[in-house]
Design a protein around this motif. Structure first.
Motif, mmCIF file in Angstrom:
data_model
loop_
_atom_site.group_PDB
_atom_site.id
_atom_site.type_symbol
_atom_site.label_atom_id
_atom_site.label_comp_id
_atom_site.label_asym_id
_atom_site.label_seq_id
_atom_site.Cartn_x
_atom_site.Cartn_y
_atom_site.Cartn_z
ATOM 1 N N SER A 1 0.839 -1.195 0.000
ATOM 2 C CA SER A 1 0.000 0.000 0.000
ATOM 3 C C SER A 1 0.875 1.246 0.000
ATOM 4 C CB SER A 1 -0.944 -0.009 1.196
ATOM 5 O OG SER A 1 -0.200 0.153 2.372
ATOM 6 N N ARG A 2 0.313 2.297 -0.556
ATOM 7 C CA ARG A 2 1.060 3.542 -0.698
ATOM 8 C C ARG A 2 0.423 4.581 0.205
ATOM 9 N NH1 ARG A 2 1.594 6.756 -6.338
ATOM 10 N NH2 ARG A 2 2.819 8.469 -5.542
ATOM 11 N N VAL A 3 1.178 5.098 1.150
ATOM 12 C CA VAL A 3 0.679 6.100 2.077
ATOM 13 C C VAL A 3 1.282 7.446 1.686
ATOM 14 C CG1 VAL A 3 0.562 6.798 4.470
ATOM 15 C CG2 VAL A 3 0.479 4.391 3.907
ATOM 16 N N LEU A 4 0.412 8.440 1.512
ATOM 17 C CA LEU A 4 0.855 9.766 1.128
ATOM 18 C C LEU A 4 0.403 10.771 2.181
ATOM 19 C CD1 LEU A 4 -0.163 9.579 -2.621
ATOM 20 C CD2 LEU A 4 2.113 9.282 -1.686
ATOM 21 N N LYS B 1 -8.909 9.765 -12.691
ATOM 22 C CA LYS B 1 -10.005 8.881 -12.301
ATOM 23 C C LYS B 1 -9.683 8.178 -11.002
ATOM 24 C CE LYS B 1 -11.771 8.153 -16.833
ATOM 25 N NZ LYS B 1 -12.562 7.371 -17.689
ATOM 26 N N MET B 2 -10.708 8.047 -10.209
ATOM 27 C CA MET B 2 -10.596 7.249 -9.001
ATOM 28 C C MET B 2 -10.835 5.787 -9.375
ATOM 29 S SD MET B 2 -12.893 9.350 -6.289
ATOM 30 C CE MET B 2 -12.573 11.059 -5.939
ATOM 31 N N LYS B 3 -10.381 4.901 -8.500
ATOM 32 C CA LYS B 3 -10.686 3.485 -8.684
ATOM 33 C C LYS B 3 -10.817 2.815 -7.325
ATOM 34 C CE LYS B 3 -5.960 1.778 -9.066
ATOM 35 N NZ LYS B 3 -5.002 1.045 -9.859
ATOM 36 N N PHE B 4 -11.702 1.842 -7.280
ATOM 37 C CA PHE B 4 -11.839 0.997 -6.107
ATOM 38 C C PHE B 4 -11.001 -0.244 -6.326
ATOM 39 C CE2 PHE B 4 -15.778 3.410 -5.853
ATOM 40 C CZ PHE B 4 -15.914 3.640 -4.503
ATOM 41 N N GLU B 5 -10.232 -0.615 -5.306
ATOM 42 C CA GLU B 5 -9.493 -1.868 -5.348
ATOM 43 C C GLU B 5 -10.143 -2.819 -4.353
ATOM 44 O OE1 GLU B 5 -5.036 -0.345 -6.603
ATOM 45 O OE2 GLU B 5 -5.390 -0.942 -4.522
ATOM 46 N N LEU B 6 -10.536 -3.970 -4.828
ATOM 47 C CA LEU B 6 -11.128 -5.023 -4.005
ATOM 48 C C LEU B 6 -10.061 -6.079 -3.796
ATOM 49 C CD1 LEU B 6 -13.685 -6.333 -2.712
ATOM 50 C CD2 LEU B 6 -14.131 -7.338 -4.961
ATOM 51 N N VAL C 1 -14.039 -0.713 -10.523
ATOM 52 C CA VAL C 1 -13.620 -1.638 -9.480
ATOM 53 C C VAL C 1 -12.652 -2.648 -10.097
ATOM 54 C CG1 VAL C 1 -14.375 -3.356 -7.786
ATOM 55 C CG2 VAL C 1 -15.862 -1.426 -8.338
ATOM 56 N N VAL C 2 -11.483 -2.776 -9.495
ATOM 57 C CA VAL C 2 -10.504 -3.758 -9.938
ATOM 58 C C VAL C 2 -10.170 -4.680 -8.777
ATOM 59 C CG1 VAL C 2 -9.514 -2.300 -11.745
ATOM 60 C CG2 VAL C 2 -8.536 -2.238 -9.473
ATOM 61 N N GLU C 3 -9.990 -5.945 -9.071
ATOM 62 C CA GLU C 3 -9.572 -6.892 -8.046
ATOM 63 C C GLU C 3 -8.057 -6.969 -8.064
ATOM 64 O OE1 GLU C 3 -11.637 -10.630 -7.913
ATOM 65 O OE2 GLU C 3 -13.508 -9.672 -8.579
ATOM 66 N N VAL C 4 -7.457 -6.869 -6.877
ATOM 67 C CA VAL C 4 -5.996 -6.907 -6.759
ATOM 68 C C VAL C 4 -5.600 -7.982 -5.752
ATOM 69 C CG1 VAL C 4 -5.682 -4.494 -7.420
ATOM 70 C CG2 VAL C 4 -5.956 -5.065 -5.020
ATOM 71 N N LYS C 5 -4.399 -8.482 -5.910
ATOM 72 C CA LYS C 5 -3.834 -9.455 -4.968
ATOM 73 C C LYS C 5 -2.996 -8.699 -3.951
ATOM 74 C CE LYS C 5 -4.694 -13.383 -7.328
ATOM 75 N NZ LYS C 5 -5.506 -14.436 -6.855
ATOM 76 N N GLU C 6 -3.112 -9.071 -2.723
ATOM 77 C CA GLU C 6 -2.301 -8.450 -1.665
ATOM 78 C C GLU C 6 -1.112 -9.298 -1.376
ATOM 79 O OE1 GLU C 6 -2.593 -5.396 0.399
ATOM 80 O OE2 GLU C 6 -3.504 -5.085 -1.522
#
Length: 139
Positions: A2-5, A27-32, A134-139
Motif C-alpha cells: 500500500s502507498r501512504v501519502l 479517475k478514481m478506482k476501487f481496489e477489491l 472496481v478492480v480486483e488486486v492481490k495483496e
C-alpha cells in the motif's frame, strides 16, 4: 504494497476533482482485495495513487464488500448515507460514511490538520466515486 501519502499530497491530487477544470484522465478506482485475515476489503484510490477511503470493516463474502463499494458510489446522490467529519484523539480531522442503520461503510485513510481538507476529500468522493471502476488486486 500500500502507498501512504501525506494529507497535502492527497488534497493536491484531489484538486482535479473539486477545482474549476477537472483533468480528463484523472479517475478514481476501487481496489477489491482479500486481506491477510482472509476477509474481503476495498480501498478507494485517487488518480495519483493516494488512498482516499477504506472499508469500515472486512467482509466474509466478496459480494458484501462490493455492496459497500456501491454505497460509496451512490453517496453523492443518495441522502440515506451520511458523511460525518470528526476529530480523532490526535486532534486531526477525519471523516466516515454511515449507512442509514448507523453502520460505518467507509472511513478516511488518514487524519487531516484542517477540517476543510477532510471536507475537500468528501466533496471529491461525492463527485468522482460514482464513476470509479472496481478492480480486483492481490495483496
Amino acid at each position: 504494497m500500500s502507498r501512504v501519502l501525506s494529507a497535502a499530497t492527497i488534497v493536491a491530487g484531489l484538486l482535479c476533482f473539486v477545482g474549476p477544470a477537472p483533468a480528463q484522465d484523472a479517475k478514481m478506482k476501487f481496489e477489491l482485495y482479500k486481506g491477510k485475515d482472509e476477509q474481503f476489503r476495498w480501498r478507494l484510490k485517487a488518480a495519483n495513487g493516494a488512498i482516499l477511503a477504506t472499508a469500515g470493516q472486512g467482509y466474509k463474502a466478496a459480494a458484501d464488500a462490493r455492496h459497500g463499494i456501491e454505497l460509496v458510489q451512490k453517496a453523492g446522490t443518495n441522502d440515506k448515507e451520511k458523511f460525518e467529519v470528526y476529530e480523532d484523539e490526535k486532534k486531526e480531522h477525519r471523516w466516515r460514511l454511515k449507512a442509514v442503520n448507523g453502520q460505518v461503510v467507509a472511513t478516511s485513510s488518514e487524519g487531516y490538520k484542517a477540517k476543510a481538507d477532510a471536507e475537500k476529500v468528501i466533496a471529491a468522493i461525492k463527485a468522482g466515486a460514482s464513476k470509479a471502476g472496481v478492480v480486483e488486486v492481490k495483496e
